[in-house]
Design a protein around this motif. Structure first.
Motif, PDB file in Angstrom:
ATOM      1  N   TYR B  49       0.830  -1.208   0.000  1.00  0.00           N
ATOM      2  CA  TYR B  49       0.000   0.000   0.000  1.00  0.00           C
ATOM      3  C   TYR B  49       0.861   1.254   0.000  1.00  0.00           C
ATOM      4  N   HIS B  50       2.067   1.156   0.570  1.00  0.00           N
ATOM      5  CA  HIS B  50       2.997   2.288   0.566  1.00  0.00           C
ATOM      6  C   HIS B  50       3.385   2.655  -0.868  1.00  0.00           C
ATOM      7  N   GLN B  51       3.395   1.671  -1.766  1.00  0.00           N
ATOM      8  CA  GLN B  51       3.758   1.924  -3.170  1.00  0.00           C
ATOM      9  C   GLN B  51       2.528   2.222  -4.031  1.00  0.00           C
ATOM     10  N   PHE B  52       1.472   1.472  -3.852  1.00  0.00           N
ATOM     11  CA  PHE B  52       0.271   1.596  -4.691  1.00  0.00           C
ATOM     12  C   PHE B  52      -0.957   1.503  -3.791  1.00  0.00           C
ATOM     13  N   HIS B  53      -1.871   2.449  -3.923  1.00  0.00           N
ATOM     14  CA  HIS B  53      -3.030   2.462  -3.030  1.00  0.00           C
ATOM     15  C   HIS B  53      -4.143   1.546  -3.498  1.00  0.00           C
ATOM     16  N   THR B  54      -4.211   1.254  -4.810  1.00  0.00           N
ATOM     17  CA  THR B  54      -5.269   0.365  -5.304  1.00  0.00           C
ATOM     18  C   THR B  54      -4.691  -0.574  -6.353  1.00  0.00           C
ATOM     19  N   LYS B  55      -5.436  -1.623  -6.629  1.00  0.00           N
ATOM     20  CA  LYS B  55      -5.014  -2.538  -7.697  1.00  0.00           C
ATOM     21  C   LYS B  55      -5.042  -1.819  -9.038  1.00  0.00           C
ATOM     22  N   GLU B  56      -5.990  -0.891  -9.216  1.00  0.00           N
ATOM     23  CA  GLU B  56      -6.038  -0.107 -10.456  1.00  0.00           C
ATOM     24  C   GLU B  56      -4.712   0.615 -10.697  1.00  0.00           C
ATOM     25  N   ASP B  57      -4.131   1.196  -9.626  1.00  0.00           N
ATOM     26  CA  ASP B  57      -2.833   1.870  -9.762  1.00  0.00           C
ATOM     27  C   ASP B  57      -1.770   0.893 -10.281  1.00  0.00           C
ATOM     28  N   ILE B  58      -1.819  -0.328  -9.771  1.00  0.00           N
ATOM     29  CA  ILE B  58      -0.821  -1.328 -10.191  1.00  0.00           C
ATOM     30  C   ILE B  58      -1.050  -1.706 -11.655  1.00  0.00           C
ATOM     31  N   VAL B  59      -2.308  -1.916 -12.020  1.00  0.00           N
ATOM     32  CA  VAL B  59      -2.602  -2.277 -13.413  1.00  0.00           C
ATOM     33  C   VAL B  59      -2.128  -1.169 -14.344  1.00  0.00           C
ATOM     34  N   PHE B  60      -2.391   0.087 -13.981  1.00  0.00           N
ATOM     35  CA  PHE B  60      -1.951   1.192 -14.836  1.00  0.00           C
ATOM     36  C   PHE B  60      -0.430   1.262 -14.919  1.00  0.00           C
ATOM     37  N   ALA B  61       0.252   0.971 -13.800  1.00  0.00           N
ATOM     38  CA  ALA B  61       1.717   0.987 -13.832  1.00  0.00           C
ATOM     39  C   ALA B  61       2.245  -0.133 -14.729  1.00  0.00           C
ATOM     40  N   VAL B  62       1.505  -1.260 -14.773  1.00  0.00           N
ATOM     41  CA  VAL B  62       1.934  -2.388 -15.607  1.00  0.00           C
ATOM     42  C   VAL B  62       1.655  -2.104 -17.082  1.00  0.00           C
ATOM     43  N   VAL B  63       0.449  -1.639 -17.402  1.00  0.00           N
ATOM     44  CA  VAL B  63       0.076  -1.497 -18.820  1.00  0.00           C
ATOM     45  C   VAL B  63       0.310  -0.078 -19.357  1.00  0.00           C
ATOM     46  N   GLY B  64       0.484   0.906 -18.451  1.00  0.00           N
ATOM     47  CA  GLY B  64       0.588   2.295 -18.888  1.00  0.00           C
ATOM     48  C   GLY B  64       1.663   2.553 -19.946  1.00  0.00           C
ATOM     49  N   PRO B  65       2.910   2.095 -19.718  1.00  0.00           N
ATOM     50  CA  PRO B  65       3.951   2.362 -20.718  1.00  0.00           C
ATOM     51  C   PRO B  65       3.585   1.802 -22.102  1.00  0.00           C
ATOM     52  N   ALA B  66       2.966   0.625 -22.150  1.00  0.00           N
ATOM     53  CA  ALA B  66       2.584   0.050 -23.447  1.00  0.00           C
ATOM     54  C   ALA B  66       1.478   0.879 -24.098  1.00  0.00           C
ATOM     55  N   LEU B  67       0.516   1.348 -23.294  1.00  0.00           N
ATOM     56  CA  LEU B  67      -0.558   2.190 -23.843  1.00  0.00           C
ATOM     57  C   LEU B  67       0.006   3.510 -24.361  1.00  0.00           C
TER      58      LEU B  67
END
Lengths: 194, 194
Positions: B49-67
């Motif tokens: 939680y210190h790094q990402f507050h929601t799973k959505e934040d994690i998904v965006f961090a994973v797929v964001g660069p590709a998008l």
């Protein structure tokens, strides 16, 4: 087999499967629980449990008929000696299967839980036999990629919004022509006779 | 933006993203929780939680660069007046993107939660512009199916076990040749010049 699927049970079973398929599309298979299925149907979890004891049972009831048909298509390969008819019948059979289950293919194809279930089903070996028919023996990289593009295209065809306006018959014809255009030039695959 | 991603935070962030991608592959995005990510890393949920507050934040961090890269590829279409170079550069760019993120494409492409997130991202419109370049204007059913087969093939290429033995360079070459073979004959798409 328990005594399920009697005539009086059928509607309740089918309503569970319909609710499950809707929820799989919205939340993925792994993100769907028996409780969510019950909530969607407006019944208790016990009522769902009366029909299916686990989510795995529901997944198998949803994908089982398609997997069984895949096995039939692969089994028919050995019984058709004519190379051209074998290729045409197998490709047409796969495309019919995809079109019959337009929504199902992509929803479940990439779900990790479904993938684990399919790995233990005879359809897994059938899929490999069908792929071998499409690529010919000892496929090179080019043949493998052509076969992957055909199977990827067939899998997404049912959920691609751009294809939603095509009728089943149009989709069937174009999928067949496009797949044949990729596969026919491969060594070991019969060229078009027309 | 909160002050995340400073040099000292980076390793912890990347370890969260690695654990998340592994779990997405095993359980689907919807079937993965922050608690599961913490358990996989052997840390507390508070540490995640210190790094990402929601799973959505994690998904965006994973797929964001590709998008973001997809948006760049689509934006470059308008800046290239030569029809042949426009087609070749766009197709090569998409294939590079797929190969850079070999594991990612199929894991997230069909996840309903990811699909909802992508619908609100500029990459959604970029995808439509790239498809229009590939099919030409006013595509008929045949062109739509060819484009669907190309995108389906590109999506599954990263996870198809039959393709795992191909190197990135082999996969890049065969994907380009196979996609071009399907798309070149369409009206509005330049034929090969060689």
């Amino acid at each position: 087999m328990a005594e399920r699927g009697t005539r009086s049970d059928r509607p309740a079973r089918e309503r569970v499967l319909e609710a499950a398929l809707d929820l799989f599309a919205e939340h993925g298979v792994s993100g769907t629980s028996l409780q969510m299925i019950a909530d969607r149907m407006g019944v208790t979890k016990a009522a769902v449990y009366h029909q299916f004891h686990t989510k795995e049972d529901i997944v198998f009831a949803v994908v089982g008929p398609a997997l069984d048909r895949l096995v039939e298509i692969a089994d028919a390969i050995g019984g058709e000696p004519d190379q051209e008819r074998r290729f045409t019948a197998t490709l047409a059979g796969i495309i019919d299967l995809i079109i019959t289950h337009r929504r199902l293919a992509a929803i479940v194809q990439f779900d990790p839980m479904v993938a684990r279930l399919v790995r233990g089903h005879p359809a897994h070996a059938s899929f490999e036999r069908i792929r071998a028919l499409f690529t010919g023996p000892d496929p090179d990289g080019s043949a493998l990629v052509a076969a992957a593009m055909v199977s990827g295209g067939l899998i997404v065809a049912g959920v691609d919004p751009a294809l939603a306006r095509l009728s089943d018959d149009e989709l069937r014809k174009h999928l067949f022509d496009t797949a044949a255009r990729l596969l026919r030039p491969l060594p070991g695959v019969p060229p078009a006779t027309a």
